[in-house]
Design an enzyme around this catalytic site. Sequence first.
Site, PDB file in Angstrom:
ATOM      1  N   CYS A 167       0.961  -1.315  -0.344  1.00 16.45           N
ATOM      2  CA  CYS A 167       0.329  -0.139   0.628  1.00 16.45           C
ATOM      3  C   CYS A 167       0.905   1.143   0.005  1.00 16.45           C
ATOM      4  O   CYS A 167       1.716   1.477   0.596  1.00 16.45           O
ATOM      5  CB  CYS A 167      -0.426   0.006   1.219  1.00 16.45           C
ATOM      6  SG  CYS A 167      -1.995   1.694   1.589  1.00 16.45           S
ATOM      7  N   CYS A 178      -1.038   3.591  -6.493  1.00 19.37           N
ATOM      8  CA  CYS A 178      -1.895   3.532  -5.144  1.00 19.37           C
ATOM      9  C   CYS A 178      -2.145   2.191  -6.145  1.00 19.37           C
ATOM     10  O   CYS A 178      -2.109   1.623  -7.059  1.00 19.37           O
ATOM     11  CB  CYS A 178      -3.321   3.845  -5.473  1.00 19.37           C
ATOM     12  SG  CYS A 178      -4.079   3.550  -4.495  1.00 19.37           S
TER      13      CYS A 178
HETATM   14  N1  DGL Z   1      -3.693   0.729  -2.103  1.00 21.39           N
HETATM   15  C1  DGL Z   1      -3.580   2.287  -1.099  1.00 21.39           C
HETATM   16  C2  DGL Z   1      -2.506   3.095  -1.881  1.00 21.39           C
HETATM   17  O1  DGL Z   1      -1.827   2.108  -2.745  1.00 21.39           O
HETATM   18  C3  DGL Z   1      -4.739   3.270  -0.553  1.00 21.39           C
HETATM   19  C4  DGL Z   1      -6.346   2.730  -0.302  1.00 21.39           C
HETATM   20  C5  DGL Z   1      -7.108   3.677   0.214  1.00 21.39           C
HETATM   21  O2  DGL Z   1      -6.245   4.993   0.534  1.00 21.39           O
HETATM   22  O3  DGL Z   1      -6.654   2.906   1.607  1.00 21.39           O
HETATM   23  O4  DGL Z   1      -1.748   3.565  -1.626  1.00 21.39           O
END
Ligand code: DGL
Length: 278
Positions: A77, A196
């Site tokens: 993430c 993301c």
């Molecule tokens: N999947 C997360 C990232 O790579 C973001 C998602 C979220 O905002 O929780 O930043």
Amino acid sequence: MYQANNKGPIGVFDSGYGGLTILDGIRKRMPDYDYIYLGDNARAPYGTRSFDVVYEFTLQAVRKLFDMDCPLVIIGCNTASAKALRSIQQKFLPFEAPEHRVLGVIRPTAEVVGRLTHTNHVGVFATEGTIKSESYRLEVQKLFPEVTVTGQACPMWVPIVENGEYDKPGADYFVKDSIKKLLSKDPQIDTIILGCTHFPLLNDKIRKYTPEHISLIPQGHYIAESLADYLQRHTDMDARLTKGGTCQFFTTESSQKFSENASIFLKENINAQRISLA
Ligand code: DGL
């Protein structure tokens, strides 16, 4: 204090479904290893949360994966990597788990940028938290000082993915709008990082509205290459990772909902279990 020589799976953590794109890349590259995926879907999105809260939630997830015997955890993430990874590496690991490792996704992505841009103008789509942290600009410019990095926060993209709307017509407006905003800030951009882990699910729409000469960088493939390289260099850690080709899924939200959505993302039948992190 966590045991120094335990053996176990690789843990992959994300605020929700996004990290499945990282897990998918890693499993394709290294199918023999065992994996545990943990999605904190009940508290997603993390993108607009403060540094302190993202650190607290991420640390809870890392502890849980350590409790499940993972000697190595990938924070799949960007928001958690940007806001919590350094603190976990500096304030937690040395004192409570000095032989365990936690790796993020920003550095390995930044490493490939210099090879891919020809204009030395790179764009980043990410959550508000990742853009505000400036992590991509800092990491890319540490390695490639000649590269200009321009960020664009896409606050609607994660909710669109978490709610299963990523292939629906309503998503087009938000995708087009963010592309227009990014390219109006720097028209020389020839490479865009999808910073993301949720965003590869919008890849078809992003590709559709992005001029053809611009390359898009999804992360799964590069994170997998970087991890394979890390394990080749750290054979002591590699020896602690069990290799049975299994993958277990845990979520903090409804296990049925997670199983249904994750099965669609990964195109396989998934049976997730619900756990609590707090
Ligand atoms: N999947 C997360 C990232 O790579 C973001 C998602 C979220 O905002 O929780 O930043």
